[in-house]
Design a protein around this motif. Structure first.
Motif, mmCIF file in Angstrom:
data_model
loop_
_atom_site.group_PDB
_atom_site.id
_atom_site.type_symbol
_atom_site.label_atom_id
_atom_site.label_comp_id
_atom_site.label_asym_id
_atom_site.label_seq_id
_atom_site.Cartn_x
_atom_site.Cartn_y
_atom_site.Cartn_z
ATOM 1 N N ILE A 1 2.553 1.719 -3.428
ATOM 2 C CA ILE A 1 1.606 2.202 -4.445
ATOM 3 C C ILE A 1 1.292 3.677 -4.219
ATOM 4 O O ILE A 1 1.261 4.468 -5.166
ATOM 5 C CB ILE A 1 0.320 1.341 -4.447
ATOM 6 C CG1 ILE A 1 0.647 -0.054 -4.969
ATOM 7 C CG2 ILE A 1 -0.782 2.003 -5.268
ATOM 8 C CD1 ILE A 1 -0.477 -1.051 -4.828
ATOM 9 N N GLU A 2 1.065 4.066 -2.975
ATOM 10 C CA GLU A 2 0.778 5.469 -2.669
ATOM 11 C C GLU A 2 1.955 6.370 -3.041
ATOM 12 O O GLU A 2 1.757 7.484 -3.519
ATOM 13 C CB GLU A 2 0.440 5.628 -1.195
ATOM 14 C CG GLU A 2 -0.926 5.080 -0.831
ATOM 15 C CD GLU A 2 -1.190 5.083 0.672
ATOM 16 O OE1 GLU A 2 -0.293 5.488 1.447
ATOM 17 O OE2 GLU A 2 -2.295 4.667 1.058
ATOM 18 N N ALA A 3 3.177 5.895 -2.854
ATOM 19 C CA ALA A 3 4.356 6.675 -3.204
ATOM 20 C C ALA A 3 4.527 6.780 -4.716
ATOM 21 O O ALA A 3 5.017 7.785 -5.231
ATOM 22 C CB ALA A 3 5.600 6.055 -2.580
ATOM 23 N N ARG A 56 -10.544 7.443 -8.325
ATOM 24 C CA ARG A 56 -10.091 6.799 -9.563
ATOM 25 C C ARG A 56 -11.179 5.879 -10.080
ATOM 26 O O ARG A 56 -11.947 5.316 -9.326
ATOM 27 C CB ARG A 56 -8.831 5.984 -9.298
ATOM 28 C CG ARG A 56 -7.661 6.852 -8.945
ATOM 29 C CD ARG A 56 -6.427 6.030 -8.761
ATOM 30 N NE ARG A 56 -6.716 4.894 -7.900
ATOM 31 C CZ ARG A 56 -5.888 3.891 -7.706
ATOM 32 N NH1 ARG A 56 -4.739 3.869 -8.295
ATOM 33 N NH2 ARG A 56 -6.219 2.899 -6.913
ATOM 34 N N ARG A 69 0.827 -1.204 0.000
ATOM 35 C CA ARG A 69 0.000 0.000 0.000
ATOM 36 C C ARG A 69 0.865 1.260 0.000
ATOM 37 O O ARG A 69 0.638 2.202 -0.750
ATOM 38 C CB ARG A 69 -0.932 -0.030 1.211
ATOM 39 C CG ARG A 69 -2.150 0.830 1.069
ATOM 40 C CD ARG A 69 -3.135 0.608 2.220
ATOM 41 N NE ARG A 69 -3.741 -0.729 2.174
ATOM 42 C CZ ARG A 69 -3.503 -1.709 3.050
ATOM 43 N NH1 ARG A 69 -2.706 -1.527 4.057
ATOM 44 N NH2 ARG A 69 -4.087 -2.873 2.918
ATOM 45 N N GLU A 70 1.900 1.269 0.844
ATOM 46 C CA GLU A 70 2.799 2.431 0.904
ATOM 47 C C GLU A 70 3.536 2.623 -0.413
ATOM 48 O O GLU A 70 3.700 3.754 -0.879
ATOM 49 C CB GLU A 70 3.799 2.264 2.040
ATOM 50 C CG GLU A 70 3.214 2.550 3.393
ATOM 51 C CD GLU A 70 4.282 2.517 4.485
ATOM 52 O OE1 GLU A 70 5.488 2.645 4.158
ATOM 53 O OE2 GLU A 70 3.891 2.372 5.646
ATOM 54 N N GLU A 128 -1.009 11.919 -6.376
ATOM 55 C CA GLU A 128 -2.147 12.176 -5.502
ATOM 56 C C GLU A 128 -3.245 12.874 -6.303
ATOM 57 O O GLU A 128 -2.978 13.750 -7.110
ATOM 58 C CB GLU A 128 -1.712 13.053 -4.331
ATOM 59 C CG GLU A 128 -2.704 13.049 -3.201
ATOM 60 C CD GLU A 128 -2.123 13.686 -1.958
ATOM 61 O OE1 GLU A 128 -2.848 14.489 -1.355
ATOM 62 O OE2 GLU A 128 -0.985 13.389 -1.629
#
Length: 51
Positions: free
Chosen positions: A11-13, A22, A8-9, A17
């Motif tokens: 993918i978020e990085a 989506r 998750r981290e 943003e």
């Protein structure tokens, strides 16, 4: 940290943003555009079987 947290981290990085949600293009891939498929399934399958 679990693999899910790590993924998750990552993918978020990686993804930019965005303030709007989506949309997943594949979400509607199975839609036929007809609303009576579930009511007609036996008729449809019978027609396919006879081919």
């Amino acid at each position: 940290m679990t693999i899910s947290d790590w993924t998750r981290e990552a993918i978020e990085a990686y993804l930019p943003e965005s303030s709007e949600p989506r949309r997943f293009g594949a979400a509607a891939a199975g839609r036929s555009g007809r609303s009576d498929i579930s009511e007609r399934i036996e008729e449809i399958l019978r027609g396919e079987w006879d081919r």
